[in-house]
Design a protein around this motif. Structure first.
Motif, PDB file in Angstrom:
ATOM      1  N   SER A   1       0.830  -1.201   0.000  1.00  0.00           N
ATOM      2  CA  SER A   1       0.000   0.000   0.000  1.00  0.00           C
ATOM      3  C   SER A   1       0.871   1.260   0.000  1.00  0.00           C
TER       4      SER A   1
ATOM      5  N   ASP B   1      -0.016   4.758  -0.721  1.00  0.00           N
ATOM      6  CA  ASP B   1      -0.619   5.612   0.295  1.00  0.00           C
ATOM      7  C   ASP B   1       0.463   5.973   1.308  1.00  0.00           C
TER       8      ASP B   1
ATOM      9  N   ARG C   1       0.591   8.059   3.615  1.00  0.00           N
ATOM     10  CA  ARG C   1       0.083   8.262   4.971  1.00  0.00           C
ATOM     11  C   ARG C   1       0.022   6.924   5.730  1.00  0.00           C
TER      12      ARG C   1
END
Length: 167
Positions: free
Chosen positions: A13, A16, A18
């Motif tokens: 992931s 992303d 964040r």
């Protein structure tokens, strides 16, 4: 193995940033806490909490880690406040598994220090049962539970029962 799966999931992931930052803040906080730098760990956990949505899986995890850091720092009232709020959320999210037992045992430790012996006994007993079920009676987490249970029982004046946990 669980950590390896978690790292793999977060690397996948990586689109992303964040989520990846959150993962590393929580892991770095854990490393700092284990190294005895609980105040620094708390800072990392609070940064991670700021990146999460209230009530999300990540928010619950960050809150559990914040509570653990408060236990490590001997901040019993704050630990009990955070972990009391976190425990039902952990139960809902994970059920009766080791991450929930970690929260229960840390909350039991805080409650013991605050003189809430009945609640501490109930939580430490529940945590021990989870650890035995999933990790076996010889796992070190069971030993931590036994130590906590022995202290609680001794404080309640139940010396014979306490002794069984110190064997």
């Amino acid at each position: 193995l669980e950590l390896a799966r978690e790292v793999e999931s977060h690397i996948r992931s990586a689109g992303d940033p964040r989520a990846l930052l959150l993962f590393f803040l929580l892991r770095y906080g854990s490393v700092l806490d284990v190294a005895g730098r609980s105040r620094d760990a708390l800072d990392q956990y609070e940064k991670a909490l700021g990146l999460t949505e209230p009530g999300s899986r990540e928010w619950i995890q960050a809150r559990a880690e914040i509570g653990t850091a408060h236990v490590s720092l001997g901040e019993w009232e704050k630990a009990a406040e955070v972990l009391t709020d976190t425990l039902p959320r952990m139960r809902e999210l994970y059920g009766a598994v080791p991450p929930t037992a970690n929260v229960q045992l840390n909350l039991a430790s805080a409650e013991f220090r605050l003189g809430k012996l009945d609640s501490a006994l109930e939580r430490a007993t529940a945590a021990r049962a989870i650890y035995v079920k999933y990790m076996g009676a010889e796992h070190r987490s069971v030993s931590f539970c036994d130590d906590t249970l022995g202290q609680i029982l001794s404080a309640r004046g139940e010396e014979e029962a306490a002794y069984q946990h110190f064997e």
